[in-house]
Each structure stands twice: as C-alpha cells, then as structure tokens.
Motif scaffolding. Structure first.
Motif, mmCIF file in Angstrom:
data_model
loop_
_atom_site.group_PDB
_atom_site.id
_atom_site.type_symbol
_atom_site.label_atom_id
_atom_site.label_comp_id
_atom_site.label_asym_id
_atom_site.label_seq_id
_atom_site.Cartn_x
_atom_site.Cartn_y
_atom_site.Cartn_z
ATOM 1 N N ILE A 18 36.906 123.967 -34.866
ATOM 2 C CA ILE A 18 38.219 123.404 -35.199
ATOM 3 C C ILE A 18 38.046 122.053 -35.882
ATOM 4 C CG2 ILE A 18 40.346 122.438 -34.236
ATOM 5 C CD1 ILE A 18 40.177 124.619 -32.070
ATOM 6 N N LEU A 19 37.197 121.212 -35.279
ATOM 7 C CA LEU A 19 37.059 119.882 -35.863
ATOM 8 C C LEU A 19 36.435 119.921 -37.248
ATOM 9 C CD1 LEU A 19 37.796 117.016 -35.029
ATOM 10 C CD2 LEU A 19 35.370 116.622 -34.886
ATOM 11 N N PHE A 20 35.419 120.777 -37.431
ATOM 12 C CA PHE A 20 34.816 120.880 -38.762
ATOM 13 C C PHE A 20 35.883 121.210 -39.799
ATOM 14 C CE2 PHE A 20 30.455 121.861 -36.881
ATOM 15 C CZ PHE A 20 29.947 120.638 -37.251
ATOM 16 N N PHE A 21 36.725 122.167 -39.473
ATOM 17 C CA PHE A 21 37.754 122.569 -40.432
ATOM 18 C C PHE A 21 38.768 121.453 -40.652
ATOM 19 C CE2 PHE A 21 36.100 126.812 -40.020
ATOM 20 C CZ PHE A 21 36.363 127.355 -41.267
ATOM 21 N N VAL A 22 39.177 120.819 -39.558
ATOM 22 C CA VAL A 22 40.233 119.813 -39.709
ATOM 23 C C VAL A 22 39.724 118.587 -40.468
ATOM 24 C CG1 VAL A 22 41.782 118.263 -38.486
ATOM 25 C CG2 VAL A 22 41.530 120.614 -37.726
#
Lengths: 318, 378
Positions: B340-344
């Motif tokens: 999630i964090l990589f994408f965000v």
C-alpha cells in the motif's frame, strides 16, 4: 596466541554479512539515496538464497538467487524514489517492513508444506559453503588459519569491495557516480546519465545486500530456516557505512571490527572484566553515534555523507 | 552550439511539473493508489494459492468479529496513533527523525522507574508521575539529536537511528541487571507492575485510547491554531524564510522536537502500563517505524493519521485471524502495508508532476521551433 587467532577468525565471520550490507548501502548512498531498506533487502536475499539452495542443492545458484532477490527489492525502491521521487526515508523503511514481512510469509508458507515443519539445507550444498581449503596454504601455521580458512562468502565480499573501490577511485565512470551523490545538478550538466547510474547502483547494491542476507541463514544459522534470520544486521550495516566513511575498502576492516564487537562478549573473561552483555550489544551503535557527532563537529568533508544524500533530483528544480 | 541542442532527441517519456492538485483530486489519487495496491496484494495472495477476496474479507471481519476482537484492534491502534502524532511534529519541520522507536522505549523506561519502585503511591498520583516521566524521557531522547543538529548539523536521520538501538539495549541492561525481577531466578525479566501502576480500563480497553484522543485534539489545535504551529509550518517550508521573519529557528526546533519525543514517550508509557504491564524489550516492537509510515500516508494530517492508524490496526488484527484460519503467516499484514505504501508514495508523484509523452513527429511540430526562434528575434 591461538586464542587471539580464534577471536580474529570469529570476528571476520561475524562481520561478513555486515560487509555485504555495508557495500550495498555505500553503493546506494554514493548516488545520493539513503536506503534504509538494507534489512529488508537482506531478508529477501536470505529467503531466496535459502530456497534456491534447498531446491537446487547448488551454492552458485543460491548466491545468484540471493543477489536477484535483493536486487528486486532495490528495484522497487529505485522506481519509487528515483522515478517517482518519493521520500527516501519513508521508502526505505517501507522496503524493510515489506522485505521482512514477505520473507517471513514465504518462509512460513514453505515450512507449512515441508514434511516435519522444519527446513534444512541438503548435505551437498552445505559442503560447498563450508570453509575452503587451499592445498598447502590452509595448513600453514597462523597465516593459514587467518587467511585461508573461511567460507566462500568472505572472499566474495572482499573481492566485491576491492572492485568497487577501484571503480570509485580509479575510473572516470566511478568519479561520475560519486559526483551524482555530491552534486547531481553539476553531474547532469557534465553529461552524466543520472537516472541510469542511479538505477544501476541501487539495484546492484541491493543485490549485494541480498548475498549478505543469504549468509545469515546459510552460515550463521547453519542452513536451518528460521524467521527474522537477519535479526537487525541490516541496521548495523547502515551504521557501519558511517563508520567506514562511505568508502568500500574501509568497509572491509570496519565490518571485521564490528564483527569483533558482536562476538566480544563471548571472549572476554567475565570474572576479570565485568561489563553487562547489553553494553557489548550496544557498542556498534554507540561507537557510530559518537563518530557521527565527531565527524560533523570537525566538518571533515572527506568523511561525511555524500552531500546530496537523501534528496531527490529534478532537473527543472536546479 | 544551439544547432546541436535542437537536434538532440527528446526522450520518449519525460517528467514535467504540473499545477498542484486540489485536496479533492489528491484524495482521489490516493484512493486509486490504494485500489492498485489492493490489486497487487491480491495478485500476490493468488500466486500463493489463496482467494484474495476471501482473505481480504477475513481480515476485515476478523478485526471486528467480536467485542474482544474490536478491543484488540483498538489496543493495537493506540501506540501507533500516538507515536504517529508525535513524529508528525518533527516531520512538519522537515526534521527527519526516525527515532520514535527509541523515544517510545525511553518514555517507557522513565515511567517504569516510578511504576516499579514507587508503587506504594496513590494510584492517580503515581500514574500522573509516570505520565510526566514518560514525556520527559521521550523528550530528552529526542532533543539530543536536535541539539547536535543545531550545533554541528549532525545528520538527524542516522543519529536517531543509532539512538533507537542504544535505548533498546538499555532495557536489556536493566532487565539483566539492576531491575531484574528477583522472584524469577531462571529467566531474566522485569517484574510485573502492581495494580497501582497500571492504567485502568474503560469499555474493556486500557485508557490509553482516551489519552490518545485527547492528544489528537491537542495536536490538531496546536498545529492548526497556535503560533507555535504556524512557526513549525514556516520552518518546514523554508528555514531561511523563518530566519528572515525573525523566528529563533534553533529554539523552535528544540521545542518542537522535545514535544515530538514527549508524545512518543507517552506511547511508551501507555504500552508499558496499559498493555505489557511491565517493561519488556519489545515495548516499542517496531511501532516507531510503522508510525512514520502512518504519518506519511496521512500527509502529516492528524485526522488522516486517525484513519490510517485505524486501518493499519485492522490489517494487523485481521492478519492474526488469517493465520489461524488459513495458515497464512501474520506477517501478511506487513506485506500488505508495504505494498500500500509503495503505491501511495509513488502515486504522490502525480500531485506535483506528470509524465509527458514525446510528441509525434509531424510537420507542424518541426516547424514550430524555428517559428519561435523567429518570434524571439523579432
């Protein structure tokens, strides 16, 4: 004398995973990327190296797999920070959490499929990763034990460090790469391919970290799978980069010094010198913190972090 | 020279700045990133041979399936939420403090001193003293790198990282030596707090959650409506501007970092006196690092932090259920959080930049350049 030799040999072995992690992180920071994902990349290398050795029974395949897994983790980091210009600190921490998590999930998955709930490397590959024996040389007194008695990882690590030192200090391309970490705008103006070099350095650096991770499971843990096998060594490697002043050759002896700190508590006679174990474990971090302060106070440019480290470069911003 | 420049091939894809997105567009972007992350996570689960919809469903229902589960979820959320609020203060100033882990530990150590050795005090007084001690402990541990940063520009990221591990080993030292529980000769541990030194419960969860909510309101007001909050924002924007405006930047940095550490210290107090009921080496247990991610995902906005830390707590709690139900490791929550964090954060790129495709070579495009040149000359 033999006690001292034993201590040095043990320190070198304990320092080897740190050597890989440190070189990998130096490669990252030299192009200006403070990658706090070392622990994660090492973990990925550990599971990939282990599973490859487990399935293929071949040491070379295991090393290649560990390298590729670490490099894959670094590739994610590179995409996020180089291309998408995300914050390095946050991206690195995420890589660590992600890498450890993924490693444990995969390890848990394969443990569940194994017959008796444990995974141990087969005999053939363990014999390949054991200490080498050079005919004639390994049997020499003192020198044989000090120089020719280690497992193959250690020699791989030293060779990589030396090659990297030659690259940084003796080649034009190496100089260009260092310029990226110090002043990317100047490097860009001089025609250095910033993006390409950043990707190359980050990815190869990640791969090297991955090999260090494979060491922790194949050697330190004797080839039996456990979760969280890297156990914080990646963070010590980040500390060691500071200790080594961002120089690959310093990383060699620096990692052996840190390795000595890791095992010191087992070699000090507790009856004579009474220091709690926790202080030995704290030592690498304490020493690094002190060095960090001293270097900044004395403003030693030569021993400082590459100037552009932790910042993103966008051509139109310069 | 200019002749050569014009013949230089334009890259297929290049990056260019764009007008900043409105908060609404920016929110939409985040939702798209989140959706993509869930798809990527789903692919990962499918590769392992699980049905992603079933796993995602179980994570959510697992976090809410019973009163006990909800209480567990809230319990996970408390330290994460508090420390994310803490690091936000530092990050608003562009002070790259990754020492929340150490500050949580120091807060816990300071509080535990009173909890262990003054447990004969009346409970409200003792808890209040522990609370204040935790703030001081966490604050001092945070102010140390700020002092060096002010004086010699010592790199705070690396320094706070070292302090995390020094703090961790201080607990180990206390556990093995001075604070070791004599009632436990075999296994080195620190004594369990007596009831006097533990946080009372409200609705089945220790009152750390009440503290967290009060802190939430305070931090929100502090950042948004006070002079201090304004100063923090200005320094975060540009130190030079702050200096020019006559602010004492060094003093403000010290003050803010102390507060940031103090809030993280409170998280340590809440963990020790509320959850662990002792001082354990795992008192921080990675929360300090996750808190940074939470704060970042929430754009350093207290309301966002409330939401994100709640979502992360659900992920954590739900993942423990998928381990027992499907034999998938609890570490799955870390993998999903990471994705999630990589994408965000990658998606955050599109708030300020855009990719520009190379224009197709057409006669008009080639004739455009000389035209402009001509215009300039005229």
């Amino acid at each position: 004398m033999s006690f001292l030799i034993k201590f040095i040999v043990a320190a070198v072995v304990a320092g080897t995973p740190l050597l890989f992690g440190t070189i990998g992180e130096i490669m990252n920071e030299r192009v200006g990327h403070l990658n706090l994902g070392v622990e994660g990349m090492m973990s990925l290398g550990a599971i990939a190296g282990f599973m490859a050795a487990y399935r293929s029974d071949n040491f070379a395949v295991a090393i290649a797999a560990a390298f590729l897994a670490g490099a894959a983790g670094a590739l994610i980091y590179a995409i996020v920070t180089v291309t998408f210009m995300a914050n390095h600190t946050v991206a690195g921490l995420t890589l660590t959490i992600f890498g450890i998590g993924l490693t444990n999930v995969i390890g848990f998955y394969y443990l569940g499929m194994s017959e008796n709930g444990t995974m141990k490397l087969p005999e053939h590959v363990t014999s390949q990763m054991r200490s080498i024996s050079v005919p004639g040389l390994s049997d020499l007194p003192v020198v044989g034990e000090l120089l020719f008695s280690y497992n193959p990882f250690i020699y791989i690590g030293i060779v990589i460090a030396i090659l990297l030192a030659i690259f940084y200090n003796r080649t034009q391309a190496g100089l260009n790469v260092r310029a990226i970490g110090e002043n990317p705008a100047a490097a860009d103006a001089a025609g250095v391919h910033i993006l390409a070099w950043k990707y190359v350095n980050i990815i190869i650096g990640g791969g090297i970290c991955g090999i260090g991770g494979a060491f922790t499971i194949m050697i330190t843990n004797g080839g039996v799978w456990i979760s969280d096998c890297v156990g914080g060594l990646g963070w010590i490697a980040v500390a060691l980069v500071i200790f080594a002043a961002w120089k690959p050759v310093n990383a060699i002896w620096g990692s052996f010094v840190f390795g000595a700190m890791r095992i010191l508590k087992y070699y000090v006679n507790k009856e004579v010198i009474h220091i709690p174990d926790a202080f030995y474990d704290m030592l690498p971090f304490l020493v690094t913190a002190i060095i960090l302060v001293i270097v900044s106070a004395r403003q030693v440019r030569d021993k400082a972090q590459p100037a552009a480290c932790g910042t993103n470069y966008f051509r139109e911003d310069r | 020279m200019s002749e050569k420049n014009t013949t230089h091939k334009e890259p297929f894809l290049r990056v260019s700045k764009r007008k900043e997105l409105t908060p609404r567009q920016s929110f939409g972007l985040k939702m798209i990133s989140l959706l993509l992350a869930l798809i990527a996570g789903g692919i990962f689960l499918a590769v392992l041979g699980y049905n992603p919809f079933v796993i995602y469903g179980t994570i959510i229902t697992g976090a809410f399936r019973s009163t006990l589960a909800v209480q567990g979820t809230v319990k996970i959320m408390i330290p994460l939420f508090i420390s994310a609020l803490g690091v936000t203060l530092a990050y608003k100033m562009q002070f790259w403090n990754i020492g929340a882990e150490g500050q949580i530990i120091m807060g816990a150590i300071f509080a535990s001193y009173f909890g262990l050795f003054h447990d004969n005090w009346p409970r409200p007084l003792l808890l209040l003293v522990m609370f204040i001690a935790a703030m001081i402990g966490g604050g001092l541990w945070a102010i140390l790198p700020a002092i060096f940063k002010n004086k010699w520009n010592t790199n705070e990221t690396l320094f706070t990282l070292m302090l995390n591990y020094i703090a961790l080993h201080i607990i180990a030292f206390l556990r093995d030596g001075p604070w070791r529980d004599p009632a436990n000769p075999g296994f080195a541990k620190i004594a369990t707090f007596t009831e006097n030194a533990t946080l009372p419960k409200l609705f089945g969860v220790h009152i750390g959650w009440v503290i967290a909510l009060i802190l939430f309101v305070l931090v929100y007001i502090y950042l948004k409506y006070t002079k201090h909050g304004y100063e923090i924002t200005v320094i975060g924007g540009s130190k030079a501007t702050a200096n020019y405006a006559g602010m004492n930047v060094k003093k403000i940095v010290l003050r803010t970092i102390f507060l940031s550490g103090a809030i993280c210290g409170i998280a340590g107090f809440s963990n020790a006196a509320g959850s662990d009921l002792t001082l354990a080496t795992g008192v921080a247990g990675g929360v300090g690092f996750t808190a940074i991610i939470v704060a970042w995902l929430a754009d350093l906005n207290p309301v966002g932090i409330l939401i994100v830390s709640f979502l992360f707590a659900i992920l954590d709690k739900g993942s423990s259920v998928i381990q027992s139900a499907y034999g998938l490791s609890t570490d799955c929550s870390d993998v999903l959080e990471g994705i999630i964090l990589f994408f965000v954060i990658a998606g955050g790129f599109f708030v300020r930049y855009k990719f520009v495709m190379r224009k197709k070579k057409s006669p008009e495009a080639t004739s455009e350049a000389p035209d402009m040149k001509g215009g300039e000359a005229a």
